[in-house]
Design an enzyme around this catalytic site. Structure first.
Site, PDB file in Angstrom:
ATOM      1  N   HIS A 211      70.173  41.198  81.160  1.00 35.59           N
ATOM      2  CA  HIS A 211      71.098  41.828  80.219  1.00 35.59           C
ATOM      3  C   HIS A 211      70.356  42.237  78.956  1.00 35.59           C
ATOM      4  CE1 HIS A 211      74.674  41.458  77.238  1.00 35.59           C
ATOM      5  NE2 HIS A 211      74.507  42.697  77.627  1.00 35.59           N
TER       6      HIS A 211
ATOM      7  N   SER B 245      76.955  43.064  81.345  1.00 31.28           N
ATOM      8  CA  SER B 245      77.168  42.178  80.202  1.00 31.28           C
ATOM      9  C   SER B 245      78.330  41.220  80.433  1.00 31.28           C
ATOM     10  CB  SER B 245      77.456  43.005  78.947  1.00 31.28           C
ATOM     11  OG  SER B 245      78.651  43.750  79.126  1.00 31.28           O
TER      12      SER B 245
ATOM     13  N   GLU C 104      68.952  38.576  78.166  1.00 35.03           N
ATOM     14  CA  GLU C 104      69.533  37.387  78.799  1.00 35.03           C
ATOM     15  C   GLU C 104      69.181  37.430  80.285  1.00 35.03           C
ATOM     16  OE1 GLU C 104      73.465  36.247  76.215  1.00 35.03           O
ATOM     17  OE2 GLU C 104      73.637  37.989  77.518  1.00 35.03           O
TER      18      GLU C 104
ATOM     19  N   ASN D 157      77.857  37.228  74.387  1.00 34.84           N
ATOM     20  CA  ASN D 157      79.242  37.704  74.397  1.00 34.84           C
ATOM     21  C   ASN D 157      80.244  36.560  74.483  1.00 34.84           C
ATOM     22  OD1 ASN D 157      78.416  40.318  74.131  1.00 34.84           O
ATOM     23  ND2 ASN D 157      78.720  40.890  76.265  1.00 34.84           N
TER      24      ASN D 157
END
Length: 601
Positions: A456, A435, A468, A506
């Site tokens: 991800h 991540s 992702e 993130n």
């Protein structure tokens, strides 16, 4: 002589004037009248006052059709509202709420005129979300009666009201409007005077970063928006939300925030200026980040930037078997996802016992699905049979896709990729679920970096729809195509992004969480008020502090450090309060204490 407001207990606010009858002003008038208040609506434009009455009639008629109002109640609501173009009609108001355009000159002129019209004890509230309440109050003859009352759009539906005090505001005024907010069925939160207050202060920094991410061509507008909806459970993606708010409005708010904070995260992304000055202000103009069917409409129509649906890219490689490396929650969840989609899965860990434990965890997850009626017992048994536990990565010799979900430690992952390079057959796709770590660093640990890509997944993998897909500069086109095909088969929504810290979700989520921590650290607002503001004002499924405690403060700190190290932006430096809590072992729910305390299980 009238007693100063600060010494006067105020009677309930019954007659309320609303200055400015645009969408927000009309909505506030409806909320007040529905709650039994007498409302005086004032606007300089006769057309706007007429439009406000028409909007109120239409909205209350809908409420009758939906059973929320009786016909008699609707008649009473309409009778409680009168409109005018003359500010002097506000003379008898107990409270005046101005929602005029976001301009100091306009608002100060209204307050100066009101000083000569209303009683000394009348409270004056500004609905601004970008300008200084203190500056507006200081220009008034009675600064102690001026405060901020920030409703959210649409006012009848949104529960949050931010009650904004300046250093000059009388406590009696704050108490009176807080009581009013509660009587309206709203949730008031008390905040100090700084641009954006709580909800917009956190929201607009996040929106600004999303605009900058799009401007840098890091990801498409569709992928950025899908990532935040599916990865964070948000009701709208950031670019669609900017179009709804108004690109020009967002730019104004951010300019005010930057003037106060000098934080680069608040400096408006250049694309906001470009779109604003071109008149591409979002839904209201028919075009912003997206193109709309009509100005003011919500229906997005294809334009030159809309991705082609038939995707004429490279063909992917054949994938019939999948290897998942790891024995934790994420590895188990990913193995379950692939087995449910019909893939044969090898679940390998550092020992046979760990692999068996991970498979047992999947069995429990499938059993819960059976109990809830989502799966038959037979289907669950078939899914579990497709998963073969193994105590060695040698079991990956024949898999077509090898996916690692081991500890978020670069050295550990690189060692694993070096192993996969030796045991996996030529042409196998090698994927990392990291991540926050660089995918290319994993790729360089192999002799075939062209076969390495990031996938991800989000936790819990069986429930979360987003993946992702992270390409490095070395990833082959057919590997990228393979992963997209696999994501479609496992019923996940794939979004593309490049190999940089935080990817999409993130990189946008954790600066927002960090800014929330800074608000508490600066004693600007409480944990509870910030969480309430983001849930009620922003539609977030969890407040930032609820989410931080769930994610884990140590995990959050690690991601913050990675983002700060990569982008070198001072605004991304982890909040000292977060570092102190982690150092004290307060890591969130898993330790029983983070920002809040939790009962031990």
């Amino acid at each position: 002589m009238a007693a100063p407001l600060s010494d006067t207990p105020l009677s309930p606010l019954q007659t309320i004037a609303v200055i400015g009858l645009g969408t927000m002003g009309s909505g506030i008038a409806e909320v007040l009248a529905t709650a039994g208040r007498d409302v005086i609506g004032v606007d300089v434009s006769e057309a706007q006052t007429a439009a406000a009455v028409a909007a109120l009639e239409a909205s209350t008629a809908r409420s009758v059709r939906r059973g929320r109002l009786t016909e008699q109640e609707r008649t009473d609501v309409l009778a409680r509202v009168r409109v005018s173009t003359d500010l002097r009609t506000a003379a008898d108001a107990d409270l005046v709420i101005e929602v005029a355009p976001e301009s100091y000159e306009v608002k100060q002129q209204i307050f100066r005129e009101l000083d000569g019209i209303v009683r000394p004890g009348t409270i004056l509230a500004t609905g601004t979300n970008a300008l200084s309440v203190t500056r507006l109050a200081a220009d008034s003859a009675h600064p102690e009666r001026v405060l901020g009352l920030h409703f959210f759009n649409p006012a009848p539906a949104m529960k949050l009201i931010e009650v904004v005090s300046s250093v000059l505001t009388a406590p009696a005024a704050v108490t009176a409007v807080t009581d009013l907010a509660l009587d309206l069925g709203k949730e008031p939160v008390a905040v100090g005077d700084r641009p954006g207050f709580v909800a917009d202060g956190l929201l607009f920094g996040y929106l600004n970063q999303a605009a900058a991410m799009y401007e840098a061509r890091y990801a498409s507008r569709e992928d950025i928006d899908a990532a935040m909806r599916l990865g964070c459970g948000l009701p709208m993606g950031p670019l669609a939300l900017l179009d709804l708010i108004g690109v020009d409005t967002a730019r104004t708010v951010l300019e005010a925030m930057y003037a106060e904070s000098h934080d680069r995260l608040h400096a408006p992304a250049p694309i906001l200026k470009q779109l604003s000055e071109a008149g591409l202000t979002g839904r209201k103009s028919g075009r912003g980040f997206y193109t709309y069917e009509t100005p003011g409409g919500a229906t997005v129509v294809p334009d030159a930037l809309t991705p082609l649906s038939d995707g004429a890219g490279a063909a992917g490689r054949v994938v019939s078997s999948v290897g998942v490396a790891g024995s934790g929650t994420m590895a188990s969840g990913i193995a379950e996802v692939f087995a449910k989609a019909g893939y044969d899965v090898v679940l390998a860990a550092r020992s046979e016992e760990k692999a068996q434990t991970a498979k047992a965890r999947i069995g429990k997850s499938l059993a819960r699905s059976v109990d809830k009626g989502r799966l038959t017992a037979e289907a669950a048994a078939q899914i579990l049979d497709r998963i073969t536990p193994a105590g060695s990565y040698d079991a990956f010799a024949d898999v077509d896709l090898a996916l690692e979900a081991v500890a978020e430690d670069l050295e550990v992952k690189q060692q694993l990729f070096a192993t996969l390079d030796k045991v996996c057959k030529p042409g196998a796709v090698l994927a990392t679920t990291t991540s926050s770590l660089p995918v290319v660093a994993c790729a360089r640990a192999t002799s075939r970096p062209q076969d390495v890509i990031g996938m991800h997944f989000f936790n819990p993998a069986p429930a979360m729809k987003l993946v992702e897909v992270v390409r490095t500069v070395l990833t082959a086109e057919d590997v990228h195509a393979t992963v997209h095909e696999v994501c479609a088969r496992i019923k996940k929504h794939a979004v593309d992004c490049g190999d940089r810290a935080g990817f999409i979700v993130n990189a946008l989520l954790f600066p927002y969480l960090n800014n929330a921590i800074k608000m508490v650290q600066d004693h600007y607002a409480t944990l509870d008020d910030i969480d309430a503001a983001m849930k009620l004002g922003g539609g977030y499924p969890m407040g930032p502090f609820e989410l931080l405690d769930v994610v884990g403060l140590d995990v959050s700190l690690a991601i913050e450090k990675v983002l700060h190290r990569e982008f070198r932006d001072p605004g991304l430096a982890p909040a000292p309060l977060l570092e102190h809590l982690v150092a004290a072992g307060c890591l969130g729910r898993k330790t029983g204490r983070g920002f809040r305390e939790y009962a031990r299980r």
